[in-house]
Design an enzyme around this catalytic site. Structure first.
Site, short mmCIF file in Angstrom:
data_model
loop_
_atom_site.label_atom_id
_atom_site.label_comp_id
_atom_site.label_asym_id
_atom_site.label_seq_id
_atom_site.Cartn_x
_atom_site.Cartn_y
_atom_site.Cartn_z
N SER A 124 0.83 -1.20 0.00
CA SER A 124 0.00 0.00 0.00
C SER A 124 0.86 1.25 0.00
CB SER A 124 -0.86 -0.02 1.27
OG SER A 124 -1.45 1.24 1.46
N TYR A 149 -2.20 -1.42 10.94
CA TYR A 149 -2.42 -1.95 9.59
C TYR A 149 -1.26 -1.56 8.67
CZ TYR A 149 -3.90 -1.94 4.73
OH TYR A 149 -3.91 -2.11 3.36
N LYS A 153 1.95 -3.84 6.58
CA LYS A 153 2.37 -3.77 5.16
C LYS A 153 3.87 -3.46 5.09
CE LYS A 153 -1.56 -4.68 3.34
NZ LYS A 153 -1.77 -6.02 2.80
N ASN A 198 -15.60 3.32 5.96
CA ASN A 198 -14.53 4.24 6.39
C ASN A 198 -13.98 5.02 5.20
OD1 ASN A 198 -14.31 3.28 9.14
ND2 ASN A 198 -13.51 1.39 8.24
P1 NAD Z 1 -10.97 -7.19 1.16
O1 NAD Z 1 -11.19 -7.23 2.63
O2 NAD Z 1 -12.15 -6.99 0.28
O3 NAD Z 1 -10.22 -8.54 0.70
C1 NAD Z 1 -9.35 -9.25 1.54
C2 NAD Z 1 -9.85 -10.69 1.56
O4 NAD Z 1 -8.98 -11.46 2.38
C3 NAD Z 1 -11.27 -10.82 2.13
O5 NAD Z 1 -12.07 -11.54 1.21
C4 NAD Z 1 -11.08 -11.59 3.43
O6 NAD Z 1 -12.16 -12.45 3.69
C5 NAD Z 1 -9.79 -12.35 3.15
N1 NAD Z 1 -8.99 -12.72 4.34
C6 NAD Z 1 -8.56 -11.92 5.34
N2 NAD Z 1 -7.83 -12.61 6.21
C7 NAD Z 1 -7.75 -13.88 5.73
C8 NAD Z 1 -7.13 -15.07 6.19
N3 NAD Z 1 -6.44 -15.10 7.34
N4 NAD Z 1 -7.26 -16.20 5.45
C9 NAD Z 1 -7.99 -16.19 4.31
N5 NAD Z 1 -8.61 -15.10 3.83
C10 NAD Z 1 -8.50 -13.96 4.54
O7 NAD Z 1 -9.86 -6.10 0.86
P2 NAD Z 1 -9.34 -5.51 -0.53
O8 NAD Z 1 -9.70 -4.08 -0.57
O9 NAD Z 1 -9.74 -6.40 -1.65
O10 NAD Z 1 -7.77 -5.59 -0.27
C11 NAD Z 1 -6.99 -6.67 -0.72
C12 NAD Z 1 -5.56 -6.47 -0.24
O11 NAD Z 1 -5.07 -5.24 -0.75
C13 NAD Z 1 -5.41 -6.42 1.27
O12 NAD Z 1 -4.21 -7.06 1.63
C14 NAD Z 1 -5.32 -4.94 1.54
O13 NAD Z 1 -4.63 -4.65 2.73
C15 NAD Z 1 -4.58 -4.45 0.32
N6 NAD Z 1 -4.80 -3.03 0.02
C16 NAD Z 1 -6.08 -2.57 -0.11
C17 NAD Z 1 -6.31 -1.22 -0.36
C18 NAD Z 1 -7.72 -0.69 -0.46
O14 NAD Z 1 -7.89 0.53 -0.35
N7 NAD Z 1 -8.74 -1.50 -0.71
C19 NAD Z 1 -5.22 -0.35 -0.50
C20 NAD Z 1 -3.92 -0.86 -0.37
C21 NAD Z 1 -3.74 -2.21 -0.12
N1 UDP Z 2 -12.52 11.15 3.60
C1 UDP Z 2 -13.48 12.07 3.98
N2 UDP Z 2 -14.66 11.59 4.47
C2 UDP Z 2 -14.93 10.27 4.62
C3 UDP Z 2 -13.94 9.35 4.22
C4 UDP Z 2 -12.75 9.82 3.72
O1 UDP Z 2 -13.27 13.27 3.86
O2 UDP Z 2 -16.01 9.92 5.11
C5 UDP Z 2 -11.25 11.65 3.04
C6 UDP Z 2 -10.04 11.25 3.88
O3 UDP Z 2 -9.80 12.20 4.88
C7 UDP Z 2 -8.94 11.21 2.81
C8 UDP Z 2 -9.69 10.81 1.53
O4 UDP Z 2 -11.05 11.06 1.77
O5 UDP Z 2 -8.43 12.50 2.62
C9 UDP Z 2 -9.49 9.33 1.18
O6 UDP Z 2 -9.80 8.56 2.34
P1 UDP Z 2 -9.93 6.99 2.31
O7 UDP Z 2 -10.26 6.55 3.72
O8 UDP Z 2 -10.88 6.58 1.24
O9 UDP Z 2 -8.50 6.48 1.87
P2 UDP Z 2 -7.04 6.74 2.52
O10 UDP Z 2 -6.34 7.64 1.56
O11 UDP Z 2 -7.21 7.30 3.87
O12 UDP Z 2 -6.45 5.37 2.52
#
Ligand code: NAD
Ligand code: UDP
Length: 338
Positions: A124, A149, A153, A198
């Site tokens: 991330s 969290y 990462k 969130n």
């Molecule tokens: P998500 O929660 O939709 O997907 C994660 C999946 O992992 C879920 O389906 C959950 O059930 C499964 N999971 C969690 N712990 C597990 C375990 N111990 N065993 C088996 N399955 C498990 O989240 P996402 O948004 O699809 O994110 C996927 C990955 O990308 C995550 O590692 C997250 O941290 C990373 N990531 C997400 C974002 C974002 O904004 N969505 C940004 C940066 C990184």
């Molecule tokens: N944000 C906001 N209101 C909300 C949720 C998010 O103003 O209810 C803003 C937050 O402060 C950030 C941007 O939107 O500036 C993106 O937030 P998000 O939580 O989606 O992702 P982040 O960049 O924090 O991982």
């Protein structure tokens, strides 16, 4: 190739399964469904017209992982499984470190026991902390994370780097995602958060559909053109194709590589709200609220390295991201829960 996708039922995982299968790869998924629904797997099959193998299991469960690697000749693993709620991680740090770190240690241990040493890891932009440069290149030093969290990462990047240093037959690609939003253009798959979202985009769509009264914008006194924070939003389907491109790199023997997956363009919170209203014609009520703890003013990528080395770049713009998020929300008002 035959790819094990951990967390494949989740938001990014399910979209990546579609792109992998469309690109001709075979997919095996392990997901414990702690933050997702098996329905997303049905949707993957519906969109692609192809089958996949699904295991409801935990990456902490060594026996389950051993069964999968015995039953399938896996070529590479794309590792999405993890807990990802920033706020929750602050009051449940043990659960986050255990699930994300012990889970990844268990996974990689079973992988090496089966001589599978190709891994793409979901990292991330949060590892940059308050970034030392904007736009952020991969050379930007990692920063101080503001929650457990983020630390999982950052620590996992270090652990996987050390694994490669000790045994360079590993190919490890660390993908640093910026802000994934949007949904599959069919409206069959999208983000399905539990409870009050969130993140910005699911909050906007729930206000737009009338589930929530108004969006609170966290801070309008930042040193940015309109005072609200700037982020690099990327369509989840673009993020998914980024993984297919990374897999090609793995086939060419990648070693250890790090790539940002972003668009290279920053939008403020107000930009996103205004683009959403323009793209959908739906009003989003909002009011200004105090800053949210831990938010950095600006975070957007340089997307150059992925373009040059993976031949990948994002093709969707902010309007399409808004359109597809809204399409998913209106077609599935309760996500996969209907
Ligand atoms: P998500 O929660 O939709 O997907 C994660 C999946 O992992 C879920 O389906 C959950 O059930 C499964 N999971 C969690 N712990 C597990 C375990 N111990 N065993 C088996 N399955 C498990 O989240 P996402 O948004 O699809 O994110 C996927 C990955 O990308 C995550 O590692 C997250 O941290 C990373 N990531 C997400 C974002 C974002 O904004 N969505 C940004 C940066 C990184
Ligand atoms: N944000 C906001 N209101 C909300 C949720 C998010 O103003 O209810 C803003 C937050 O402060 C950030 C941007 O939107 O500036 C993106 O937030 P998000 O939580 O989606 O992702 P982040 O960049 O924090 O991982």
């Amino acid at each position: 190739m035959k790819i094990l996708v951990t967390g494949g039922a989740g938001f990014i995982g399910s979209h990546t399964c579609v792109e992998l299968m469309n690109a001709g790869h075979e997919v095996v998924v392990i997901d414990n469904l702690c933050n997702s629904s098996e329905k997303s797997m049905e949707r993957v099959k519906e969109i692609t017209g192809k089958d996949l193998a699904f295991y409801k299991g935990d990456i902490l469960d060594r026996d389950c992982l051993n069964t999968i690697f015995t039953e399938h000749k896996i070529d590479a693993v794309i590792h999405f499984a993890g807990l990802k709620a920033v706020g929750e991680s602050v009051y449940k740090p043990w659960e986050y470190y255990n699930n994300n770190i012990t889970g990844t240690l268990t996974l990689t241990d079973v992988m090496r026991a089966h001589d599978v040493k190709n891994l793409i890891f979901s990292s991330s932009a949060t590892v940059y902390g308050d970034p030392a440069e904007i736009p952020i290149t991969e050379n930007c030093p990692k920063g101080k994370c503001t929650n457990p969290y983020g630390w999982t990462k950052s620590m996992l990047e270090q652990i996987l780097t050390d694994l490669h240093t000790a045994d360079n037959s590993w190919n490890v690609i660390l993908l640093r995602y910026f802000n994934p939003i949007g949904a599959h253009p069919t409206g069959l798959m999208g983000e399905d958060p539990n409870g009050i979202p969130n993140n910005l985009m699911p909050y906007i769509t729930q206000v737009a559909i009338g589930k929530l009264p108004e969006l609170g914008i966290f801070g309008n006194d930042y040193d940015t053109p309109d005072g609200t924070c700037i982020r690099d939003y990327i369509h989840v389907c673009d993020l998914a194709t980024g993984h297919v491109a990374a897999l090609k790199k793995i086939e060419e023997k990648a070693g250890l590589c790090i790539y940002n997956l972003g668009t290279g363009v920053g939008y403020s919170v107000l930009d996103v709200v205004n683009n959403f209203m323009e793209a959908t014609g739906v009003n989003v009520a909002y009011s200004m609220k105090p800053r949210r703890e831990g938010d950095v003013p600006q975070c957007y990528s340089s997307a150059q390295k992925a373009k040059e080395e993976l031949g990948w770049e994002a093709k969707y713009g902010i309007k399409e991201m808004c359109r597809d998020s809204w399409n998913w929300q209106t077609k599935n008002p309760n996500g996969y829960k209907d």
